[in-house]
Scaffold this motif. Structure first.
Motif, PDB file in Angstrom:
ATOM      1  N   VAL A 193       0.821  -1.211   0.000  1.00 30.89           N
ATOM      2  CA  VAL A 193       0.000   0.000   0.000  1.00 30.89           C
ATOM      3  C   VAL A 193       0.859   1.267   0.000  1.00 30.89           C
ATOM      4  CG1 VAL A 193      -1.739   1.269   1.344  1.00 30.89           C
ATOM      5  CG2 VAL A 193      -1.919  -1.195   1.121  1.00 30.89           C
ATOM      6  N   LYS A 194       2.087   1.192   0.480  1.00 27.76           N
ATOM      7  CA  LYS A 194       2.917   2.382   0.632  1.00 27.76           C
ATOM      8  C   LYS A 194       3.113   3.160  -0.671  1.00 27.76           C
ATOM      9  CE  LYS A 194       7.241   3.977   2.672  1.00 27.76           C
ATOM     10  NZ  LYS A 194       7.539   4.896   1.575  1.00 27.76           N
ATOM     11  N   PRO A 195       3.413   2.535  -1.823  1.00 23.60           N
ATOM     12  CA  PRO A 195       3.546   3.342  -3.059  1.00 23.60           C
ATOM     13  C   PRO A 195       2.271   4.104  -3.414  1.00 23.60           C
ATOM     14  CG  PRO A 195       4.486   1.157  -3.363  1.00 23.60           C
ATOM     15  CD  PRO A 195       3.764   1.115  -2.062  1.00 23.60           C
ATOM     16  N   LEU A 196       1.138   3.447  -3.269  1.00 21.15           N
ATOM     17  CA  LEU A 196      -0.124   4.137  -3.546  1.00 21.15           C
ATOM     18  C   LEU A 196      -0.341   5.292  -2.573  1.00 21.15           C
ATOM     19  CD1 LEU A 196      -2.866   4.363  -4.964  1.00 21.15           C
ATOM     20  CD2 LEU A 196      -3.739   2.624  -3.384  1.00 21.15           C
ATOM     21  N   LEU A 197      -0.011   5.068  -1.322  1.00 28.00           N
ATOM     22  CA  LEU A 197      -0.184   6.120  -0.322  1.00 28.00           C
ATOM     23  C   LEU A 197       0.740   7.299  -0.610  1.00 28.00           C
ATOM     24  CD1 LEU A 197      -1.659   6.810   2.327  1.00 28.00           C
ATOM     25  CD2 LEU A 197       0.269   5.817   3.555  1.00 28.00           C
TER      26      LEU A 197
END
Length: 676
Positions: free
Chosen positions: A280-284
């Protein structure tokens, strides 16, 4: 009825009178006559118990029965056993004389018996568990009290009612058919109900299984829900931040994004092996960058709007900046460099805004006509010089030494600044405290509003020290402009009362800033005081020097000619003991100073400057009094007392510590003159 059956002669003897019996409990039941024995044998329903031997028919209740010919005697068919007592004897013992009458009637022949036969025969007699004797006694009592009549149904009547009974029989058969169909329906319904019951049991078992699975899912959701919620981003949040307008909904989505971002970073700091968080970190990060970009564009557009002509910066601050102050906090936490650049852009724009607007306002206030007060208006100056100066400048006549209504400027509450267009159109002449008041009112109000905005908008992203530096960067040019305006007002003016009024107004502004908790404007207040107090002392010194010069001129021209009161050729004997004009001017000026110093502190230079002026006035009056000579000593004393009394009368109603000291001083001078 039963006597006929037991009689051996059915036709030979006349019939005895009918004996009335109790009606049976039902028309279809048989009578029960016991044999000779005392206990009646058991009997079946609708049968008679009189038969000792076999009988051709069970019915013994009707004489019209088809089994026996009408009028036949029972003795022809039934023969009693030899070992049983004669029923007639038993009945005779029971009935007594009545039986003798009956027997006597039967002897006469069968025709008499037939004629005496009862009209109605009871088919079924209910003894009610009584003996025959007791039953006969009760029957005789009922005959005497309430005789009963019975109707015999003939064959013709039976034939006429046969159709009714046939209809009843057919109705009963139809009812049987209906009941059979109802029974069939109930049977089918019972079978269907059984099937439904089986289905309900199946559904109950399935429901129990589903409830079990639901409870298990709830337990799992309770355990895994928070973890999944922390590492997931709702699609609505993504859509709102990427495409939605910047409004209250957008702010809520931004708060949700900030919350998820902090949680995700905390999970990554605790463990680097959280696969869901890593996914999820790249999207966040992309979504955060998009939010930062949109926040930057929003603030840049609002900052540009401040530079629009005729715009009110406070409206933009309230409707755009403060309403969306959470955006700056998000920007400061995720992109501090960009947040600092946005803050600096705002500072530069607002500094230009205030400086340009106050510069125009200063120009508008400078167009207000101001009374000119110079050395010609000093206490010791010749009044003719004041009139000449007034005529030369073409300004309205005024008394620069009297306080008059100038004190009202300090008594007004909730004052507001004069708009620029009204200041430009104002043609009335004012004293210098009027433009000073309007400029500083506008400046203090805007400074307080700006500091409040900075404290609300930039905190807690930045510290209060940084906010103070931002405020100083914004208002430093405007404060410098205010100091230059104040300096231009008082630099060439000798209006002591006007300058002291400006001092009191400046103190009022300082109290107002303290009340609003705006400490960053203290430098401006102190700088204004540094401009006003020295100029006030110079003006006071100018008045003292003017009185000193007037005193020095007395020795050359004489006391009578001082200030143009009389010519030098007049003798001292013609001099008046009335208060001197300089005393009147000094008293008015002293009253104004004392009224403006009602609440003054001991550290102010007013007392020192006033003491010097008072000493010069006393020296002037003393020197004028000496002009009366040794012969006019009493006139001199009266002259001095009159001048001191005039001063005490003028300042008598003035309050304050300094006023009390001045009154005590002149009271002492007055008493000392009286003693001498």
């Amino acid at each position: 009825m039963w006597l006929d059956r037991l009689s051996g002669h059915s036709t030979s003897s006349p019939s005895p009178p009918p004996v009335q019996k109790r009606s049976s409990r039902g028309p279809g039941r048989s009578s029960h006559l016991a044999p000779v024995t005392a206990i009646r044998p058991p009997y079946g329903p609708r049968t008679s118990s009189l038969g000792i031997g076999s009988r051709p028919s069970n019915s013994t209740t009707s004489l019209n029965s088809p089994g026996l010919p009408y009028g036949s005697s029972l003795r022809q068919q039934i023969v009693p056993p030899t070992d049983i007592a004669d029923p007639l004897d038993v009945l005779k013992n029971i009935l007594g004389k009545e039986l003798d009458n009956v027997v006597n009637g039967q002897v006469d022949g069968d025709d008499a018996t037939t004629s005496q036969k009862p009209a109605h025969l009871v088919e079924d007699v209910d003894f009610g568990g009584l003996s025959l004797h007791t039953f006969a006694e009760n029957a005789s009592q009922e005959e005497n009290g309430n005789p009963q009549h019975f109707i015999t149904q003939t064959f013709e009547e039976y034939e006429t009612k046969k159709d009714k009974f046939d209809d009843l029989h057919r109705s009963i058969l139809a009812c049987d058919d209906v009941l059979k169909s109802v029974q069939t329906s109930l049977t089918s319904f019972q079978q269907d109900l059984g099937a439904v019951s089986a289905e309900i049991e199946t559904l109950q078992s399935r429901s129990a299984a589903m409830n079990t699975r639901l409870q298990n899912r709830k337990v799992v959701e309770k355990l895994l829900g928070p973890a999944v919620e922390d590492v997931s981003i709702p699609p609505a949040v993504i859509t709102t931040i990427a495409e939605g307008p910047v409004d209250a909904v957008w702010i809520k989505a931004l708060e949700e994004l900030d919350k998820r971002s902090r949680t995700l970073h905390a999970k990554l700091e605790d463990s680097d092996h959280c696969k869901a968080a890593l996914d999820v970190k790249p999207l966040l990060d992309d979504l955060t960058s998009k939010a930062v970009e949109r926040i930057r564009d929003f603030f840049v557009s609002q900052i540009k709007a401040i530079r629009s002509p005729n715009i009110n910066v406070q409206i933009i601050q309230q409707q755009s900046f403060l309403r969306y102050k959470d955006l700056y906090s998000f920007l400061a936490s995720h992109h501090p460099v960009l947040a600092e650049e946005i803050g600096q852009a705002y500072i530069n724009t607002v500094r230009w805004y205030y400086l340009s607007n106050f510069s125009r306002y200063k120009q508008s206030l400078e167009r207000i006509p101001i009374f000119i007060v110079n050395k010609n208006d000093a206490i010791g100056a010749d009044p003719s010089n004041h009139r000449a100066s007034t005529n030369k400048t073409s300004q309205p006549s005024h008394d620069p030494l009297a306080i008059g209504r100038r004190l009202d400027v300090l008594k007004r509450s909730n004052q507001s600044a004069l708009p620029s267009h009204l200041a430009e159109d104002n043609k009335l002449t004012h004293y210098l405290e009027t433009p000073f008041l309007y400029y500083n009112l506008a400046l203090i109000d805007n400074a307080a509003a700006e500091y409040s905005f900075l404290a609300q908008f930039f905190s807690p992203a930045v510290s209060f020290q940084t906010i103070s530096r931002h405020f100083s960067a914004i208002f430093s040019p405007t404060f410098a402009l205010g100091h230059s305006f104040t300096k231009s007002l008082v630099e060439e003016s000798d209006d002591c009362l006007g300058i002291l009024i400006c001092v009191r107004l400046n103190q009022h502004f300082a109290f107002e800033l303290q009340r609003r908790k705006i400490p960053v404007a203290d430098g401006y207040i102190n700088g204004t005081n540094m401009l006003l107090w020295p100029r006030f002392q110079l003006a006071m010194d100018m008045h003292a020097e003017s009185v000193k010069r007037a005193t020095s001129t007395i020795s050359t021209r004489g006391a009578a000619s001082a200030l143009g009161l009389s010519s030098s050729s007049e003798s001292a004997a013609k001099q008046s003991t009335a208060p001197h004009m300089l005393t009147q001017r000094f008293g008015q000026f002293l009253q104004g100073i004392l009224m403006l110093s009602r609440d003054a502190g001991d550290d102010e230079p007013v007392g020192h400057s006033l003491s010097r002026l008072r000493s010069e006035v006393e020296a002037f009056l003393t020197k004028v009094g000496k002009g009366f000579g040794s012969a006019g000593e009493r006139k001199r004393e009266r002259f001095m007392v009159n001048n001191y009394s005039l001063i005490l009368t003028i300042v008598g109603d003035t309050g304050g510590k300094l006023a009390s000291e001045v009154r005590d001083h002149f009271e002492g001078l007055k008493e000392s003159v009286g003693r001498t």
